[in-house]
Design a protein around this motif. Structure first.
Motif, PDB file in Angstrom:
ATOM      1  N   ALA A   1      -3.321  10.555  -2.344  1.00 53.23           N
ATOM      2  CA  ALA A   1      -3.415   9.418  -1.314  1.00 53.23           C
ATOM      3  C   ALA A   1      -4.107   8.178  -2.106  1.00 53.23           C
ATOM      4  O   ALA A   1      -5.218   7.622  -1.847  1.00 53.23           O
ATOM      5  CB  ALA A   1      -3.965   9.536  -0.146  1.00 53.23           C
ATOM      6  N   LEU A   2      -3.272   7.531  -3.381  1.00 55.70           N
ATOM      7  CA  LEU A   2      -3.924   6.460  -4.204  1.00 55.70           C
ATOM      8  C   LEU A   2      -4.042   5.139  -3.420  1.00 55.70           C
ATOM      9  O   LEU A   2      -5.274   4.481  -3.834  1.00 55.70           O
ATOM     10  CB  LEU A   2      -3.072   6.430  -5.273  1.00 55.70           C
ATOM     11  CG  LEU A   2      -3.112   5.183  -6.360  1.00 55.70           C
ATOM     12  CD1 LEU A   2      -4.620   5.691  -6.949  1.00 55.70           C
ATOM     13  CD2 LEU A   2      -2.449   5.413  -7.518  1.00 55.70           C
TER      14      LEU A   2
ATOM     15  N   ALA B   1       0.761  -1.228   0.034  1.00 54.33           N
ATOM     16  CA  ALA B   1       0.197   0.177  -0.030  1.00 54.33           C
ATOM     17  C   ALA B   1       0.526   1.344  -0.009  1.00 54.33           C
ATOM     18  O   ALA B   1       0.228   2.440  -0.020  1.00 54.33           O
ATOM     19  CB  ALA B   1      -1.066   0.122   1.203  1.00 54.33           C
ATOM     20  N   SER B   2       2.216   1.274  -0.218  1.00 55.00           N
ATOM     21  CA  SER B   2       3.169   2.189  -0.190  1.00 55.00           C
ATOM     22  C   SER B   2       3.332   2.507  -1.696  1.00 55.00           C
ATOM     23  O   SER B   2       4.577   2.009  -2.298  1.00 55.00           O
ATOM     24  CB  SER B   2       4.344   2.204   0.530  1.00 55.00           C
ATOM     25  OG  SER B   2       5.029   3.314   0.411  1.00 55.00           O
ATOM     26  N   TYR B   3       2.441   3.256  -2.368  1.00 53.56           N
ATOM     27  CA  TYR B   3       2.576   3.332  -3.989  1.00 53.56           C
ATOM     28  C   TYR B   3       3.609   4.654  -4.292  1.00 53.56           C
ATOM     29  O   TYR B   3       3.533   5.685  -3.541  1.00 53.56           O
ATOM     30  CB  TYR B   3       1.275   3.536  -4.470  1.00 53.56           C
ATOM     31  CG  TYR B   3       0.442   2.528  -4.532  1.00 53.56           C
ATOM     32  CD1 TYR B   3       0.699   1.108  -4.596  1.00 53.56           C
ATOM     33  CD2 TYR B   3      -1.085   2.563  -4.198  1.00 53.56           C
ATOM     34  CE1 TYR B   3      -0.171   0.155  -4.659  1.00 53.56           C
ATOM     35  CE2 TYR B   3      -1.850   1.524  -3.967  1.00 53.56           C
ATOM     36  CZ  TYR B   3      -1.385   0.125  -4.257  1.00 53.56           C
ATOM     37  OH  TYR B   3      -2.237  -1.045  -4.212  1.00 53.56           O
ATOM     38  N   ARG B   4       4.078   4.257  -5.449  1.00 55.28           N
ATOM     39  CA  ARG B   4       4.779   5.589  -6.067  1.00 55.28           C
ATOM     40  C   ARG B   4       4.699   5.466  -7.552  1.00 55.28           C
ATOM     41  O   ARG B   4       4.552   4.368  -8.081  1.00 55.28           O
ATOM     42  CB  ARG B   4       6.420   5.413  -5.686  1.00 55.28           C
ATOM     43  CG  ARG B   4       7.073   6.757  -6.479  1.00 55.28           C
ATOM     44  CD  ARG B   4       8.481   6.838  -5.596  1.00 55.28           C
ATOM     45  NE  ARG B   4       9.328   5.706  -5.953  1.00 55.28           N
ATOM     46  CZ  ARG B   4      10.523   5.564  -5.330  1.00 55.28           C
ATOM     47  NH1 ARG B   4      10.808   6.292  -4.256  1.00 55.28           N
ATOM     48  NH2 ARG B   4      11.207   4.843  -5.844  1.00 55.28           N
ATOM     49  N   VAL B   5       3.958   6.415  -8.045  1.00 54.08           N
ATOM     50  CA  VAL B   5       3.582   6.472  -9.556  1.00 54.08           C
ATOM     51  C   VAL B   5       4.792   7.146 -10.267  1.00 54.08           C
ATOM     52  O   VAL B   5       4.930   8.363 -10.253  1.00 54.08           O
ATOM     53  CB  VAL B   5       2.127   6.960  -9.863  1.00 54.08           C
ATOM     54  CG1 VAL B   5       1.812   7.003 -11.281  1.00 54.08           C
ATOM     55  CG2 VAL B   5       1.253   6.246  -8.992  1.00 54.08           C
ATOM     56  N   SER B   6       5.115   6.523 -11.568  1.00 53.45           N
ATOM     57  CA  SER B   6       5.989   7.029 -12.361  1.00 53.45           C
ATOM     58  C   SER B   6       5.363   6.926 -13.808  1.00 53.45           C
ATOM     59  O   SER B   6       5.241   5.971 -14.506  1.00 53.45           O
ATOM     60  CB  SER B   6       7.339   6.298 -12.417  1.00 53.45           C
ATOM     61  OG  SER B   6       8.212   7.100 -13.415  1.00 53.45           O
ATOM     62  N   ILE B   7       5.274   8.230 -14.383  1.00 54.73           N
ATOM     63  CA  ILE B   7       4.700   8.105 -15.945  1.00 54.73           C
ATOM     64  C   ILE B   7       5.904   8.875 -16.779  1.00 54.73           C
ATOM     65  O   ILE B   7       6.185  10.229 -16.118  1.00 54.73           O
ATOM     66  CB  ILE B   7       3.478   8.793 -16.303  1.00 54.73           C
ATOM     67  CG1 ILE B   7       2.420   8.119 -15.327  1.00 54.73           C
ATOM     68  CG2 ILE B   7       3.157   8.937 -17.592  1.00 54.73           C
ATOM     69  CD1 ILE B   7       1.251   8.807 -15.321  1.00 54.73           C
ATOM     70  N   ARG B   8       6.735   7.987 -17.389  1.00 48.92           N
ATOM     71  CA  ARG B   8       7.917   8.778 -18.195  1.00 48.92           C
ATOM     72  C   ARG B   8       8.766   9.608 -17.197  1.00 48.92           C
ATOM     73  O   ARG B   8       8.986  10.597 -17.223  1.00 48.92           O
ATOM     74  CB  ARG B   8       7.366   9.910 -19.083  1.00 48.92           C
ATOM     75  CG  ARG B   8       6.301   9.151 -20.432  1.00 48.92           C
ATOM     76  CD  ARG B   8       6.070  10.273 -21.361  1.00 48.92           C
ATOM     77  NE  ARG B   8       5.312   9.487 -22.393  1.00 48.92           N
ATOM     78  CZ  ARG B   8       4.854  10.261 -23.313  1.00 48.92           C
ATOM     79  NH1 ARG B   8       4.983  11.465 -23.619  1.00 48.92           N
ATOM     80  NH2 ARG B   8       4.215   9.471 -24.503  1.00 48.92           N
ATOM     81  N   GLY B   9       9.091   8.836 -16.140  1.00 46.66           N
ATOM     82  CA  GLY B   9      10.027   9.310 -15.113  1.00 46.66           C
ATOM     83  C   GLY B   9       9.382  10.275 -14.284  1.00 46.66           C
ATOM     84  O   GLY B   9      10.230  10.868 -13.496  1.00 46.66           O
ATOM     85  N   SER B  10       8.443  10.502 -13.825  1.00 50.97           N
ATOM     86  CA  SER B  10       7.946  11.442 -12.848  1.00 50.97           C
ATOM     87  C   SER B  10       7.983  11.245 -11.617  1.00 50.97           C
ATOM     88  O   SER B  10       7.694  12.135 -10.909  1.00 50.97           O
ATOM     89  CB  SER B  10       6.413  11.887 -13.454  1.00 50.97           C
ATOM     90  OG  SER B  10       5.537  10.539 -12.852  1.00 50.97           O
ATOM     91  N   SER B  11       8.274   9.984 -11.169  1.00 51.04           N
ATOM     92  CA  SER B  11       8.702   9.739  -9.554  1.00 51.04           C
ATOM     93  C   SER B  11       9.954  10.158  -9.312  1.00 51.04           C
ATOM     94  O   SER B  11      10.378   9.863  -8.080  1.00 51.04           O
ATOM     95  CB  SER B  11       8.390   8.358  -9.414  1.00 51.04           C
ATOM     96  OG  SER B  11       9.347   7.626  -9.938  1.00 51.04           O
ATOM     97  N   LEU B  12      10.721  10.731 -10.030  1.00 51.67           N
ATOM     98  CA  LEU B  12      12.109  11.207  -9.709  1.00 51.67           C
ATOM     99  C   LEU B  12      12.133  12.046  -8.416  1.00 51.67           C
ATOM    100  O   LEU B  12      13.035  11.895  -7.365  1.00 51.67           O
ATOM    101  CB  LEU B  12      12.828  12.214 -10.838  1.00 51.67           C
ATOM    102  CG  LEU B  12      14.185  12.725 -10.255  1.00 51.67           C
ATOM    103  CD1 LEU B  12      15.164  11.701 -10.360  1.00 51.67           C
ATOM    104  CD2 LEU B  12      14.643  13.662 -11.518  1.00 51.67           C
TER     105      LEU B  12
END
Length: 768
Positions: free
Chosen positions: A208-209, A171-182
């Motif tokens: 809070a996804l 449940a600890s998410y991190r979303v990266s679209i084209r490297g956006s999670s930098l």
């Protein structure tokens, strides 16, 4: 009696007798026919799409050696008074077979695949076939979710090119679209997320996804790259999540699943039609002990949605989401700790009870008003509350928040120079108020307060978009938005003796344009191109750090994206290819100080070149035989991102690969459907090595993930459907991290993901 009178009487009597007997004969014939009509029963079917619940025409229904086809209303009548065994087949849909008594039935066929030429999406607030959309868009639906263990969104989203969702702990998410999670050491940032047309991203830019269960999402449309012309801040892109559907009839469903590492998940739901509207309600409970020490998760989610047509011109939609989430944070390990025991928690995490407890309520009301066939307005308002508690190794954070906002859009259709012309205009506004307190952490309990703030974040924008079709093959789009954002930090307590009082940061209004064009080569293929600008201001969590400092000089990221794409959707083949170049300035990156506090800085600019491609093909689609359906697909992501101009503390990182981004990613899928309702899904994902620090001296090794799921779906009678399934994740037992820490202090890069694990479950639904 005279002879002539007798003759007349005889003649009349004979005529009457003839008339009576004739009428009796006719009456008898009618009675026989009527009796026969009562003795001849029939079986009537109405066939619909399981997702849209729209009628399906030309569905083949095979009964014994006879074939029937549904009409434009999805209806077909099978004469006869005996029970029948019927098989239903339509290319692109799951074939089903069942036994039926005479009567009326509604059957819903589940789509096995979709053609890009038929699929309609609502990206950029305009409903058009995907082939007519001038943007890189990925679609994720229930078929993608049900390929895997349905406890997380990670695997289904990661099958799409250009998208990577990480889960450092359950449940600890991190979303990266084209490297956006930098710039996201934790949480979801730099991506705008909507849920049922409501902004789910807070006005400070975080989302809070993890408050949503996967069952709260039926479909997702992911727009990759800047979309600020109509959706506001976020250089990564936009994710439109939808759960609402118009209830038809009545449906009760329940499911239970379990698996490795203490997984337990149960759900019960009801959908009820009320007049022309209806409601849906669901309750989901999920618990997990976790693969690593101190990585348990417990989440309960209740959702209630209503749909109410007021009149021919008006519709109302409501949503209520209540979520109670607790999960532990095991923390990152260094290389030595990883080699010793990847299942251990970071030293200190257990004693300090490093974890998050979050309770949230989210309520919305939507109103659609049709002024005419060519003009309408759609407005949605929402309220949200948030109770957040986060003991961590270094401190203990408590937050109590309240937020509200809304979005409205007007759509007008008319002709310009005799050609279709559409104007979309509207605005969005959000604000959030938070009482935030940071304490010392004494063995997992809040100790003396260190600092306390009253926080306010506000974000809003006005948008306009014009779409013109000068010919049947060309669609031109011009979008523009003006964006406003600010935050206030009113420090109430500062135990270190530092200054207190109000500090504000207001970002200058920013104009964000977008220009796009789509050309239809033929009814099955198209090309598109776009130039779009984007921006992303820092979040309060990036300005106000855990040790109490305020970095008010942090600048918003600005970027320009250029992309060119091609789509083909014909018969059994789908092709979607996009090439892009994104130039980002004032890039926000992370680093960790000696105390382990994550800090942020602007780091010059980046060059981001990439190609994203997806191909799907249905090899077999038939109503008879052992193999009923065989579909294969592949998705390739090539992200070749570099720091263009980046100097930090005497180090020149210009030309280095962008931190946290794998240059190559390849996903392959095989889907089988067999006679008897059996299915098998197989997924392989290759992820290239990932640089974990700006200096490119530490990498995560490349890895291969293999997941598989098999099951059977059966109709029990005319109203009940059950599904029994089982699966394996990480079949090859790879050692890898699904979400590393970037630029950490002390070499704590690694968040080990679960090894090979198993799951299974049962679903049942009853239509009444």
């Amino acid at each position: 009696m005279a002879y002539s009178q007798w003759s007349l009487y005889k003649t009349l009597n004979q005529s009457v007798l003839i008339l009576v007997f004739s009428n009796m004969k006719i009456l008898f014939t009618l009675l026989i026919a009527l009796s026969a009509s009562f003795s001849i029963a029939q079986t009537q079917f109405t066939v619909q799409d399981a997702d849209t619940q729209k009628p399906l025409e030309n569905v083949l229904i095979r009964v014994n050696d006879k074939s029937f086809f549904s009409d434009k209303d999805g209806k077909v009548d099978i004469p006869g008074s005996e029970p029948i065994t019927a098989l239903f087949f339509l290319e692109g849909y799951e074939t089903i077979q069942g036994n039926f008594q005479p009567g009326s039935y509604t059957l819903r066929l589940k789509s096995l695949s979709y053609s890009l030429s038929d699929f309609t999406v609502t990206a950029f607030e305009t409903e058009r076939p995907l082939l007519k959309q001038s943007a890189a868009i990925s679609l994720i639906g229930e078929q993608d979710f049900s390929r895997f263990n349905e406890t997380s969104i990670v695997n289904s989203f990661n099958t799409k090119p250009g998208i990577r969702i990480e889960e450092r702990a359950p449940a600890s998410y991190r979303v990266s679209i084209r490297g956006s999670s930098l710039r996201a050491p934790f949480g979801v940032r730099n991506v705008k997320i909507y849920w049922n047309e409501v902004p789910f991203t807070a006005p400070d830019g975080t989302t809070a996804l993890n408050l949503l269960d996967l069952s709260n999402i039926r479909t997702a449309e992911v727009i990759k790259g800047p979309s600020g012309s109509i959706y506001g801040a976020g250089n990564g892109g936009v994710i439109n999540l939808k759960s609402a559907a118009d209830p038809k009839g009545g449906l009760v469903s329940a499911e239970y699943g379990g698996g490795s590492f203490g997984l337990n998940r149960s759900r019960i739901a009801i959908s009820q039609q009320v007049g022309k509207g209806g409601f849906e309600a669901s309750l989901v409970k999920q618990k997990l002990d976790g693969y690593r020490e101190h990585s348990a998760m417990d989440r309960t989610v209740f959702q209630l949605g209503g749909f109410m047509p007021v009149s021919q011109k008006q519709e109302l939609r409501t949503q209520l989401l209540v979520s109670d989430l607790d999960y532990q944070i095991p923390g990152a390990l260094n290389a030595q700790q990883l080699a010793e025991d990847p299942r251990q928690a970071r030293p200190g995490s257990v004693n300090q009870n490093s974890s998050i407890a979050q309770k949230s309520v989210f309520a919305s009301l939507g109103h659609l008003y049709r002024f005419s066939e060519k003009a309408q307005n759609n407005t949605t308002l929402y309220l949200t509350t948030n109770d957040f508690e986060n003991p961590f190794i270094l401190d203990y954070k408590k937050e109590l928040g309240f937020g509200y906002g809304g979005r409205t859009r007007f759509t007008f259709d008319w002709n310009l120079a005799g050609k279709p012309f559409r104007i979309i205009a509207g605005g969005e506004y959000q604000t959030a108020l938070t009482d935030a307190q940071n304490f010392g952490n004494r063995n997992g309990l809040a100790d003396t307060v260190r600092f306390a703030d009253k926080l306010k974040a506000t974000q809003g924008f006005l948008f306009q978009q014009a779409e013109w079709e000068p010919t049947e093959k060309i669609l031109l789009t011009l979008g523009l938005s003006q964006n406003f954002s600010s935050f206030e930090i009113d420090r109430q307590i500062n135990a270190s003796g530092g200054p207190t009082g109000l500090q504000t940061r207001t970002f200058d209004p920013i104009l964000i344009p977008r220009l796009a064009a789509n050309y239809s080569i033929n009814p099955y293929s198209s090309i598109f191109g776009s130039i779009s600008s984007g921006f992303s201001p820092p979040t309060i969590d990036e300005v106000r750090t855990n040790e109490g400092s305020l970095n008010l000089d942090l600048e918003a990221e600005r970027g320009v994206n250029y992309e060119l794409g091609y789509r083909l959707g014909k018969s059994r083949l789908n092709v979607d290819v996009t090439a892009f170049y994104f130039n980002l300035n004032e890039t926000i990156t992370t680093f960790t100080n000696a105390q382990g506090v994550v800090l942020f800085r602007n780091s010059g600019s980046t060059d981001q070149k990439g190609i994203e491609a997806a191909i799907d093909y249905v090899f077999i689609q038939q109503a008879v035989g052992f193999f009923r359906n065989f579909k294969a697909g592949t998705a390739f992501t090539g992200h070749y991102f570099q720091f263009k101009d980046y100097e930090q503390r005497g180090n020149d990182f210009s030309g280095n690969d962008l931190t946290g981004v794998a240059p190559n990613n390849l996903v392959s899928k095989l889907d089988f459907r067999f006679a008897g309702g059996f299915y098998l899904n197989f997924t392989h994902q290759f992820t290239d090595e990932i640089p974990l620090n700006d200096a490119n001296t530490v990498y995560q090794d490349a890895y291969n993930l293999v997941n598989t799921r098999l099951g059977i779906i059966q109709n029990l009678g005319k109203r009940t459907v059950i599904e029994l399934y089982a699966g394996v994740d990480n079949l090859l037992n790879e050692s890898y991290s699904l979400g590393n820490d970037l630029n950490p202090f002390g070499g704590r890069f690694y968040q080990p993901a679960p090894t090979r694990n198993y799951y299974g479950g049962l679903k049942a639904s009853f239509r009444y």
